[in-house]
Design an enzyme around this catalytic site. Structure first.
Site, PDB file in Angstrom:
ATOM      1  N   TYR A  56       0.853  -1.192   0.000  1.00 37.72           N
ATOM      2  CA  TYR A  56       0.000   0.000   0.000  1.00 37.72           C
ATOM      3  C   TYR A  56       0.890   1.244   0.000  1.00 37.72           C
ATOM      4  O   TYR A  56       1.584   1.534   0.958  1.00 37.72           O
ATOM      5  CB  TYR A  56      -0.938   0.028   1.204  1.00 37.72           C
ATOM      6  N   HIS A 129       0.264 -12.025   1.070  1.00 38.64           N
ATOM      7  CA  HIS A 129      -0.805 -11.240   0.440  1.00 38.64           C
ATOM      8  C   HIS A 129      -1.446 -11.978  -0.746  1.00 38.64           C
ATOM      9  O   HIS A 129      -2.651 -11.951  -0.935  1.00 38.64           O
ATOM     10  CB  HIS A 129      -0.226  -9.890   0.000  1.00 38.64           C
ATOM     11  N   PRO A 209     -15.518  -4.846   3.251  1.00 38.95           N
ATOM     12  CA  PRO A 209     -16.884  -5.205   3.658  1.00 38.95           C
ATOM     13  C   PRO A 209     -17.921  -4.188   3.194  1.00 38.95           C
ATOM     14  O   PRO A 209     -19.114  -4.482   3.172  1.00 38.95           O
ATOM     15  CB  PRO A 209     -16.798  -5.237   5.194  1.00 38.95           C
ATOM     16  N   LEU A 210     -17.441  -2.988   2.796  1.00 43.12           N
ATOM     17  CA  LEU A 210     -18.356  -1.960   2.279  1.00 43.12           C
ATOM     18  C   LEU A 210     -18.311  -1.916   0.753  1.00 43.12           C
ATOM     19  O   LEU A 210     -18.731  -0.937   0.130  1.00 43.12           O
ATOM     20  CB  LEU A 210     -17.977  -0.580   2.853  1.00 43.12           C
ATOM     21  N   GLY A 211     -17.792  -3.001   0.164  1.00 42.32           N
ATOM     22  CA  GLY A 211     -17.725  -3.058  -1.303  1.00 42.32           C
ATOM     23  C   GLY A 211     -16.899  -1.910  -1.872  1.00 42.32           C
ATOM     24  O   GLY A 211     -17.295  -1.289  -2.868  1.00 42.32           O
ATOM     25  N   GLY A 213     -16.588   0.917  -0.785  1.00 38.82           N
ATOM     26  CA  GLY A 213     -17.349   2.159  -0.651  1.00 38.82           C
ATOM     27  C   GLY A 213     -18.687   2.115  -1.366  1.00 38.82           C
ATOM     28  O   GLY A 213     -19.598   2.878  -1.050  1.00 38.82           O
ATOM     29  N   PHE A 214     -18.851   1.194  -2.326  1.00 34.47           N
ATOM     30  CA  PHE A 214     -20.069   1.191  -3.149  1.00 34.47           C
ATOM     31  C   PHE A 214     -21.332   0.951  -2.318  1.00 34.47           C
ATOM     32  O   PHE A 214     -22.374   1.567  -2.535  1.00 34.47           O
ATOM     33  CB  PHE A 214     -19.964   0.132  -4.255  1.00 34.47           C
TER      34      PHE A 214
HETATM   35  N1  LIG Z   1      -6.024  -8.676   1.340  1.00 32.14           N
HETATM   36  C1  LIG Z   1      -6.343  -7.955   0.290  1.00 32.14           C
HETATM   37  O1  LIG Z   1      -6.084  -8.341  -0.851  1.00 32.14           O
HETATM   38  C2  LIG Z   1      -7.065  -6.651   0.482  1.00 32.14           C
HETATM   39  C3  LIG Z   1      -7.673  -5.998  -0.615  1.00 32.14           C
HETATM   40  C4  LIG Z   1      -8.341  -4.796  -0.392  1.00 32.14           C
HETATM   41  C5  LIG Z   1      -8.392  -4.252   0.888  1.00 32.14           C
HETATM   42  N2  LIG Z   1      -7.763  -4.882   1.930  1.00 32.14           N
HETATM   43  C6  LIG Z   1      -7.786  -4.325   3.302  1.00 32.14           C
HETATM   44  O2  LIG Z   1      -9.135  -4.204   3.711  1.00 32.14           O
HETATM   45  C7  LIG Z   1      -9.396  -2.867   4.152  1.00 32.14           C
HETATM   46  C8  LIG Z   1     -10.848  -2.496   3.877  1.00 32.14           C
HETATM   47  O3  LIG Z   1     -11.182  -2.638   2.516  1.00 32.14           O
HETATM   48  P1  LIG Z   1     -11.396  -1.405   1.541  1.00 32.14           P
HETATM   49  O4  LIG Z   1     -10.825  -0.171   2.156  1.00 32.14           O
HETATM   50  O5  LIG Z   1     -10.944  -1.865   0.224  1.00 32.14           O
HETATM   51  O6  LIG Z   1     -12.945  -1.284   1.342  1.00 32.14           O
HETATM   52  P2  LIG Z   1     -14.233  -0.933   2.206  1.00 32.14           P
HETATM   53  O7  LIG Z   1     -13.961  -0.945   3.644  1.00 32.14           O
HETATM   54  O8  LIG Z   1     -15.252  -1.833   1.654  1.00 32.14           O
HETATM   55  O9  LIG Z   1     -14.532   0.556   1.686  1.00 32.14           O
HETATM   56  C9  LIG Z   1     -13.659   1.635   1.827  1.00 32.14           C
HETATM   57  C10 LIG Z   1     -14.282   2.839   1.137  1.00 32.14           C
HETATM   58  O10 LIG Z   1     -15.517   3.128   1.772  1.00 32.14           O
HETATM   59  C11 LIG Z   1     -15.524   4.471   2.218  1.00 32.14           C
HETATM   60  N3  LIG Z   1     -16.227   4.495   3.515  1.00 32.14           N
HETATM   61  C12 LIG Z   1     -15.845   3.877   4.669  1.00 32.14           C
HETATM   62  N4  LIG Z   1     -16.751   4.084   5.624  1.00 32.14           N
HETATM   63  C13 LIG Z   1     -17.726   4.838   5.075  1.00 32.14           C
HETATM   64  C14 LIG Z   1     -18.925   5.385   5.566  1.00 32.14           C
HETATM   65  N5  LIG Z   1     -19.333   5.159   6.821  1.00 32.14           N
HETATM   66  N6  LIG Z   1     -19.703   6.142   4.717  1.00 32.14           N
HETATM   67  C15 LIG Z   1     -19.313   6.345   3.437  1.00 32.14           C
HETATM   68  N7  LIG Z   1     -18.181   5.844   2.909  1.00 32.14           N
HETATM   69  C16 LIG Z   1     -17.392   5.107   3.730  1.00 32.14           C
HETATM   70  C17 LIG Z   1     -14.083   4.882   2.333  1.00 32.14           C
HETATM   71  O11 LIG Z   1     -13.996   6.268   2.141  1.00 32.14           O
HETATM   72  P3  LIG Z   1     -12.744   7.156   2.647  1.00 32.14           P
HETATM   73  O12 LIG Z   1     -11.510   6.450   2.109  1.00 32.14           O
HETATM   74  O13 LIG Z   1     -12.996   8.460   2.022  1.00 32.14           O
HETATM   75  O14 LIG Z   1     -12.759   7.196   4.119  1.00 32.14           O
HETATM   76  C18 LIG Z   1     -13.438   4.074   1.202  1.00 32.14           C
HETATM   77  O15 LIG Z   1     -13.580   4.760  -0.029  1.00 32.14           O
HETATM   78  C19 LIG Z   1      -8.359  -2.026   3.382  1.00 32.14           C
HETATM   79  O16 LIG Z   1      -8.153  -0.783   4.009  1.00 32.14           O
HETATM   80  C20 LIG Z   1      -7.160  -2.938   3.410  1.00 32.14           C
HETATM   81  O17 LIG Z   1      -6.452  -2.798   4.641  1.00 32.14           O
HETATM   82  C21 LIG Z   1      -7.121  -6.081   1.733  1.00 32.14           C
END
Ligand SMILES: NC(=O)c1ccc[n+]([C@@H]2O[C@H](COP(=O)([O-])OP(=O)(O)OC[C@H]3O[C@@H](n4cnc5c(N)ncnc54)[C@H](OP(=O)(O)O)[C@@H]3O)[C@@H](O)[C@H]2O)c1
Length: 333
Positions: A56, A129, A209-211, A213-214
């Site tokens: 990252y 990873h 888990p939030l897709g 952000g979607f």
């Molecule tokens: N192992 C892997 O291959 C892998 C792949 C992807 C991710 N990850 C890990 O998993 C973590 C979480 O996944 P993710 O960040 O991809 O996706 P996520 O948690 O599904 O979504 C993150 C997005 O949602 C937005 N968001 C979060 N809370 C919100 C709320 N309450 N209201 C509106 N928008 C909200 C964030 O905005 P802002 O950024 O503007 O706050 C960001 O754009 C990552 O940070 C990473 O550490 C691991």
């Protein structure tokens, strides 16, 4: 914040973690001050499970975490990852993946570099990873096991690995957690992975888990993404797929409204409801979203609501694959 336990060895972590990736990469604009404030707020609110990776940034996210946890190390469960290499970021574009490595010497040097950037003498949970098809998993996990013996790592994990690989790895050293994508619109782990993990006593960390952000209903158009936002490359966020997926989110929105909660909270509460062995790690760089996500822990979803949600967003309903083709080949290996 309630605690959950990962794996038979019982690594205790907050029921939801904090994904830190977006603070440095993938999702547009960065704000280091607000990101560090978000991490501090998470720790104060009992969210002690921080997720990062050396890829990252690359590297800058681990440095950011190192800065944020200085003086607070004993309150944090630090999870990081190795194995994905990327080119140097060029301005205005997301830096592409250039290779995968699970070679033992690479594992050792990646760990030392991560420790330095994180400013710590041990990593609590160290994941591979992505699985390296060129190196038998026994060799990679053997090297990870040596890191545990050396006191540099406490627990080990895999990410997006196949059930067959997980079984082989678990014979070499107990695997504490698998980290893979799991949410209302990505239900792949339900096929066979969760069953196998429960049989073996391995915990599950649900990323995105939030897709991405979607599922929060806040994303309106692919044109809103910054040029370097990774989601521009992701099929689910492109053209017709985006439009079709908005219809699914509208359904989730109306169920959330009836309950007086946000769609994002519904999505998180749904993941939390799938089992005590599952720990979602929603990602955010803002305190406001963090607070909203923490509040999802108190939301209960009854059986009839589960039915309503899964009828509104059935398995496989999302339009478009969850990764571009070049990255789909790296999962389930
Ligand atoms: N192992 C892997 O291959 C892998 C792949 C992807 C991710 N990850 C890990 O998993 C973590 C979480 O996944 P993710 O960040 O991809 O996706 P996520 O948690 O599904 O979504 C993150 C997005 O949602 C937005 N968001 C979060 N809370 C919100 C709320 N309450 N209201 C509106 N928008 C909200 C964030 O905005 P802002 O950024 O503007 O706050 C960001 O754009 C990552 O940070 C990473 O550490 C691991």
């Amino acid at each position: 914040m309630k605690q959950r336990k990962l794996g038979r060895e019982g690594l205790s972590v907050s029921a939801q973690g904090l994904g830190c990736m977006g603070m440095s990469d993938f999702y547009g604009q960065r704000d280091e001050t607000e990101s560090i404030a978000t991490i501090h707020c998470a720790l104060d609110r009992g969210v002690n499970f921080l997720d990062t990776s050396d890829m990252y940034g690359p590297f800058t996210n681990e440095e950011l975490i190192g800065k944020a946890i200085k003086g607070r190390r004993n309150r944090v469960v630090v999870a990081t990852k190795f194995g994905i290499m990327r080119s140097n970021p060029t301005s205005g574009a997301w830096a592409p993946i250039t290779g995968i490595s699970g070679r033992p010497e690479y594992v050792r040097s990646a760990c030392d570099s991560s420790l330095k950037r994180l400013g710590t003498d041990h990593i609590d949970l160290y994941y591979q990873h992505r699985v390296d098809n060129e190196v038998p998993i026994e060799e990679t996990v053997g090297a990870m096991s040596d890191l545990v013996s050396a006191g540099k790592v406490r627990y080990i994990g895999l990410s997006e690995a196949s059930v067959q690989t997980i079984r082989r790895a678990h014979k070499v050293h107990p695997i504490t957690a698998l980290q893979s994508e799991y949410s209302l619109w990505t239900r792949d782990p339900e096929d066979e992975t969760l069953l196998a993990l429960r049989e073996l006593g391995i915990g599950f960390v649900a990323y995105s888990p939030l897709g991405r952000g979607f599922l929060t209903g806040e994303l309106k158009s692919p044109d809103d993404f910054a040029p370097e936002d990774y989601r521009r490359n992701s099929p689910r966020f492109q053209g017709e797929n985006f439009t079709e997926n908005l219809k699914l989110v509208d359904r989730i929105k109306s169920i959330a409204m009836q309950k007086g909660i946000t769609p994002g909270q519904l999505a998180l509460a749904w993941v939390l409801r799938q089992g005590e062995d599952i720990v979602p790690i929603p990602g955010t760089k803002r305190r406001e979203y963090l607070e909203e996500n923490i509040a999802a822990e108190e939301i209960t979803i009854c059986d009839s609501e589960i039915l309503e949600i899964t009828e509104a967003l059935p398995r496989g309903a999302a339009s478009g694959s969850r990764y571009p083709e070049s990255m789909m080949v790296l999962i389930n290996r």
